[in-house]
Design a protein around this motif. Sequence first.
Motif, PDB file in Angstrom:
ATOM      1  N   VAL A   7      39.362  41.759  51.608  1.00 21.51           N
ATOM      2  CA  VAL A   7      38.766  40.431  51.736  1.00 21.51           C
ATOM      3  C   VAL A   7      38.382  39.988  50.325  1.00 21.51           C
ATOM      4  O   VAL A   7      37.391  40.429  49.764  1.00 21.51           O
ATOM      5  CB  VAL A   7      37.543  40.435  52.668  1.00 21.51           C
ATOM      6  N   GLU A   8      39.219  39.140  49.752  1.00 22.48           N
ATOM      7  CA  GLU A   8      39.068  38.727  48.355  1.00 22.48           C
ATOM      8  C   GLU A   8      39.626  37.324  48.194  1.00 22.48           C
ATOM      9  O   GLU A   8      40.763  37.067  48.585  1.00 22.48           O
ATOM     10  CB  GLU A   8      39.808  39.724  47.463  1.00 22.48           C
ATOM     11  N   ASP A   9      38.828  36.416  47.651  1.00 25.64           N
ATOM     12  CA  ASP A   9      39.278  35.032  47.482  1.00 25.64           C
ATOM     13  C   ASP A   9      40.076  34.824  46.195  1.00 25.64           C
ATOM     14  O   ASP A   9      40.803  33.847  46.076  1.00 25.64           O
ATOM     15  CB  ASP A   9      38.105  34.059  47.554  1.00 25.64           C
ATOM     16  N   GLN A  14      43.406  40.068  44.765  1.00 24.61           N
ATOM     17  CA  GLN A  14      43.961  40.416  46.071  1.00 24.61           C
ATOM     18  C   GLN A  14      45.346  41.051  45.924  1.00 24.61           C
ATOM     19  O   GLN A  14      45.637  42.071  46.544  1.00 24.61           O
ATOM     20  CB  GLN A  14      44.025  39.172  46.957  1.00 24.61           C
ATOM     21  N   CYS A  32      41.382  35.786  52.680  1.00 25.80           N
ATOM     22  CA  CYS A  32      40.823  35.146  51.488  1.00 25.80           C
ATOM     23  C   CYS A  32      39.404  34.617  51.702  1.00 25.80           C
ATOM     24  O   CYS A  32      38.808  34.056  50.796  1.00 25.80           O
ATOM     25  CB  CYS A  32      41.739  34.023  51.000  1.00 25.80           C
ATOM     26  N   ASN A  33      38.863  34.814  52.919  1.00 31.22           N
ATOM     27  CA  ASN A  33      37.491  34.388  53.180  1.00 31.22           C
ATOM     28  C   ASN A  33      36.911  35.192  54.349  1.00 31.22           C
ATOM     29  O   ASN A  33      37.630  35.909  55.051  1.00 31.22           O
ATOM     30  CB  ASN A  33      37.423  32.877  53.458  1.00 31.22           C
ATOM     31  N   THR A  53      35.726  44.464  50.460  1.00 36.81           N
ATOM     32  CA  THR A  53      35.345  43.056  50.422  1.00 36.81           C
ATOM     33  C   THR A  53      34.664  42.689  49.119  1.00 36.81           C
ATOM     34  O   THR A  53      33.897  43.467  48.552  1.00 36.81           O
ATOM     35  CB  THR A  53      34.433  42.678  51.613  1.00 36.81           C
ATOM     36  N   ASP A  54      34.981  41.493  48.659  1.00 37.37           N
ATOM     37  CA  ASP A  54      34.292  40.916  47.522  1.00 37.37           C
ATOM     38  C   ASP A  54      32.880  40.539  47.967  1.00 37.37           C
ATOM     39  O   ASP A  54      32.664  40.180  49.134  1.00 37.37           O
ATOM     40  CB  ASP A  54      35.066  39.664  47.060  1.00 37.37           C
ATOM     41  N   LEU A  57      32.185  35.554  48.544  1.00 39.49           N
ATOM     42  CA  LEU A  57      33.307  34.862  49.194  1.00 39.49           C
ATOM     43  C   LEU A  57      32.956  33.386  49.320  1.00 39.49           C
ATOM     44  O   LEU A  57      31.779  33.021  49.262  1.00 39.49           O
ATOM     45  CB  LEU A  57      33.578  35.481  50.561  1.00 39.49           C
ATOM     46  N   GLY A  62      30.135  38.946  51.234  1.00 37.81           N
ATOM     47  CA  GLY A  62      30.716  40.197  51.694  1.00 37.81           C
ATOM     48  C   GLY A  62      29.676  41.082  52.363  1.00 37.81           C
ATOM     49  O   GLY A  62      29.987  41.878  53.253  1.00 37.81           O
TER      50      GLY A  62
END
Length: 122
Positions: A7-9, A14, A32-33, A53-54, A57, A62
Amino acid sequence: MPTVLIVEDNQLNQHLLTDVLLSAGYQVLSACNGKTALHHLKNKAFKPSLVITDKNLPDISGILLAQKGQKLLHLKHTDWILITGETLTLKEQKALSRYFKKILLKPIDIPLLLDCLPPTHR
């Protein structure tokens, strides 16, 4: 083969994570979110071994994603890793260790990331 949800915008991050994980023998699904990630996580047939996860977001943090995801019974054996560009205090790290197996700083240390991953059983 274990599955990892990323999970990375940031598309560059990513793609980097996806390439590293695929090369290491993992199946990868990306979001992406937080909304898209929660949609995947609520699917009871989807049981990732790990969620990366970032922290920041575009829609939810995250941290909140991990809190919501860990309430889902079918994910009780899923590990979580937080990635962030922010330096966290020891107090913050200790508080977040309740939700995350590991907290990694950006830029991501690939060997350190690989040490955190579940076995692929290849």
